[in-house]
Design a protein around this motif. Structure first.
Motif, PDB file in Angstrom:
ATOM      1  N   UNK A 163       0.839  -1.193   0.000  1.00  0.00           N
ATOM      2  CA  UNK A 163       0.000   0.000   0.000  1.00  0.00           C
ATOM      3  C   UNK A 163       0.876   1.245   0.000  1.00  0.00           C
ATOM      4  N   UNK A 164       0.301   2.322  -0.531  1.00  0.00           N
ATOM      5  CA  UNK A 164       0.986   3.614  -0.517  1.00  0.00           C
ATOM      6  C   UNK A 164      -0.024   4.686  -0.132  1.00  0.00           C
ATOM      7  N   UNK A 165       0.349   5.469   0.851  1.00  0.00           N
ATOM      8  CA  UNK A 165      -0.552   6.485   1.345  1.00  0.00           C
ATOM      9  C   UNK A 165      -0.390   7.784   0.549  1.00  0.00           C
ATOM     10  N   UNK A 166      -1.281   8.741   0.839  1.00  0.00           N
ATOM     11  CA  UNK A 166      -1.208  10.043   0.168  1.00  0.00           C
ATOM     12  C   UNK A 166       0.134  10.717   0.467  1.00  0.00           C
ATOM     13  N   UNK A 167       0.702  10.382   1.612  1.00  0.00           N
ATOM     14  CA  UNK A 167       2.001  10.940   2.011  1.00  0.00           C
ATOM     15  C   UNK A 167       3.168  10.235   1.333  1.00  0.00           C
ATOM     16  N   UNK A 168       2.863   9.189   0.535  1.00  0.00           N
ATOM     17  CA  UNK A 168       3.839   8.362  -0.164  1.00  0.00           C
ATOM     18  C   UNK A 168       4.566   7.380   0.748  1.00  0.00           C
ATOM     19  N   UNK A 169       4.167   7.271   1.996  1.00  0.00           N
ATOM     20  CA  UNK A 169       4.728   6.202   2.813  1.00  0.00           C
ATOM     21  C   UNK A 169       4.189   4.869   2.303  1.00  0.00           C
ATOM     22  N   UNK A 170       5.019   3.847   2.396  1.00  0.00           N
ATOM     23  CA  UNK A 170       4.673   2.553   1.817  1.00  0.00           C
ATOM     24  C   UNK A 170       4.665   1.455   2.867  1.00  0.00           C
ATOM     25  N   UNK A 171       3.910   0.409   2.571  1.00  0.00           N
ATOM     26  CA  UNK A 171       3.773  -0.727   3.467  1.00  0.00           C
ATOM     27  C   UNK A 171       3.730  -2.002   2.626  1.00  0.00           C
ATOM     28  N   UNK A 172       4.354  -3.087   3.124  1.00  0.00           N
ATOM     29  CA  UNK A 172       4.431  -4.333   2.369  1.00  0.00           C
ATOM     30  C   UNK A 172       4.165  -5.534   3.270  1.00  0.00           C
ATOM     31  N   UNK A 173       3.630  -6.593   2.668  1.00  0.00           N
ATOM     32  CA  UNK A 173       3.588  -7.846   3.413  1.00  0.00           C
ATOM     33  C   UNK A 173       5.017  -8.371   3.449  1.00  0.00           C
ATOM     34  N   UNK A 174       5.307  -9.132   4.464  1.00  0.00           N
ATOM     35  CA  UNK A 174       6.674  -9.549   4.722  1.00  0.00           C
ATOM     36  C   UNK A 174       7.285 -10.313   3.553  1.00  0.00           C
ATOM     37  N   UNK A 175       6.513 -11.161   2.920  1.00  0.00           N
ATOM     38  CA  UNK A 175       7.060 -12.053   1.893  1.00  0.00           C
ATOM     39  C   UNK A 175       7.447 -11.343   0.591  1.00  0.00           C
ATOM     40  N   UNK A 176       7.045 -10.072   0.430  1.00  0.00           N
ATOM     41  CA  UNK A 176       7.388  -9.365  -0.804  1.00  0.00           C
ATOM     42  C   UNK A 176       8.400  -8.246  -0.557  1.00  0.00           C
ATOM     43  N   UNK A 177       8.733  -7.999   0.692  1.00  0.00           N
ATOM     44  CA  UNK A 177       9.702  -6.938   0.992  1.00  0.00           C
ATOM     45  C   UNK A 177      11.035  -7.225   0.295  1.00  0.00           C
ATOM     46  N   UNK A 178      11.578  -6.192  -0.342  1.00  0.00           N
ATOM     47  CA  UNK A 178      12.829  -6.343  -1.062  1.00  0.00           C
ATOM     48  C   UNK A 178      12.648  -6.834  -2.487  1.00  0.00           C
ATOM     49  N   UNK A 179      11.452  -7.302  -2.834  1.00  0.00           N
ATOM     50  CA  UNK A 179      11.185  -7.773  -4.200  1.00  0.00           C
ATOM     51  C   UNK A 179      10.182  -6.890  -4.926  1.00  0.00           C
ATOM     52  N   UNK A 180       9.180  -6.399  -4.191  1.00  0.00           N
ATOM     53  CA  UNK A 180       8.125  -5.580  -4.783  1.00  0.00           C
ATOM     54  C   UNK A 180       8.303  -4.124  -4.356  1.00  0.00           C
ATOM     55  N   UNK A 181       7.927  -3.215  -5.250  1.00  0.00           N
ATOM     56  CA  UNK A 181       7.955  -1.790  -4.936  1.00  0.00           C
ATOM     57  C   UNK A 181       6.676  -1.142  -5.432  1.00  0.00           C
ATOM     58  N   UNK A 182       5.983  -0.468  -4.512  1.00  0.00           N
ATOM     59  CA  UNK A 182       4.789   0.275  -4.883  1.00  0.00           C
ATOM     60  C   UNK A 182       5.157   1.748  -5.019  1.00  0.00           C
ATOM     61  N   UNK A 183       4.572   2.407  -6.017  1.00  0.00           N
ATOM     62  CA  UNK A 183       4.843   3.826  -6.231  1.00  0.00           C
ATOM     63  C   UNK A 183       3.607   4.464  -6.845  1.00  0.00           C
ATOM     64  N   UNK A 184       3.618   5.790  -6.883  1.00  0.00           N
ATOM     65  CA  UNK A 184       2.479   6.502  -7.444  1.00  0.00           C
ATOM     66  C   UNK A 184       2.956   7.689  -8.247  1.00  0.00           C
ATOM     67  N   UNK A 185       2.202   8.005  -9.296  1.00  0.00           N
ATOM     68  CA  UNK A 185       2.449   9.190 -10.114  1.00  0.00           C
ATOM     69  C   UNK A 185       1.157   9.991 -10.100  1.00  0.00           C
ATOM     70  N   UNK A 186       1.109  11.006  -9.247  1.00  0.00           N
ATOM     71  CA  UNK A 186      -0.119  11.782  -9.092  1.00  0.00           C
ATOM     72  C   UNK A 186      -0.492  12.537 -10.370  1.00  0.00           C
ATOM     73  N   UNK A 187       0.487  12.883 -11.178  1.00  0.00           N
ATOM     74  CA  UNK A 187       0.205  13.598 -12.417  1.00  0.00           C
ATOM     75  C   UNK A 187      -0.503  12.706 -13.440  1.00  0.00           C
TER      76      UNK A 187
END
Length: 125
Positions: A50-74
């Protein structure tokens, strides 16, 4: 009403990569928290990232280091970059959004009001 459209799923070999995209039809995109969830056959839907409006991110343990969530507000788009995929990552991946997700509920699918149709990710040789 928020409409979410996912894309980018497909078939990939173990160790490969995919990037999922989720485009939202909402004017206040930057205010929303977005989550990725997945559901494998016979299993319950589970939180991925998950990614919040503040751009802080959260991951389930098994995907940490492999998955990256990001957002492009534009571009009103959220991405999930998935690397080092394994067969255990095989599932339908769903994008979810809500403007009022509290931190303690960020991994709870019930906290999100809006959902995409899902995109299939299959990891197989």
């Amino acid at each position: 009403q928020v409409q979410l459209v996912e894309s980018g799923g497909g078939l990939v070999q173990p160790g490969g990569s995919l990037r999922l995209s989720c485009t939202a039809s909402v004017q206040t995109f930057s205010r929303y928290t977005f989550g990725w969830f997945r559901q494998a056959p016979g299993k319950e839907r589970e939180f991925v990232a998950a990614i919040r409006y503040s751009r802080t991110t959260h991951y389930r343990e098994s995907v940490k280091g492999r998955f990256t969530i990001s957002r492009d507000n534009a571009k009103n788009t959220v991405y999930l970059q998935m690397n080092s995929l394994t067969p255990d990552d095989t599932a339908v991946y769903y994008c979810a959004a809500d403007a009022q997700v509290i931190l303690s509920s960020i991994g709870n699918h019930a906290a999100y009001d809006y959902w995409g149709q899902g995109t299939q990710v299959t990891v197989s040789s």
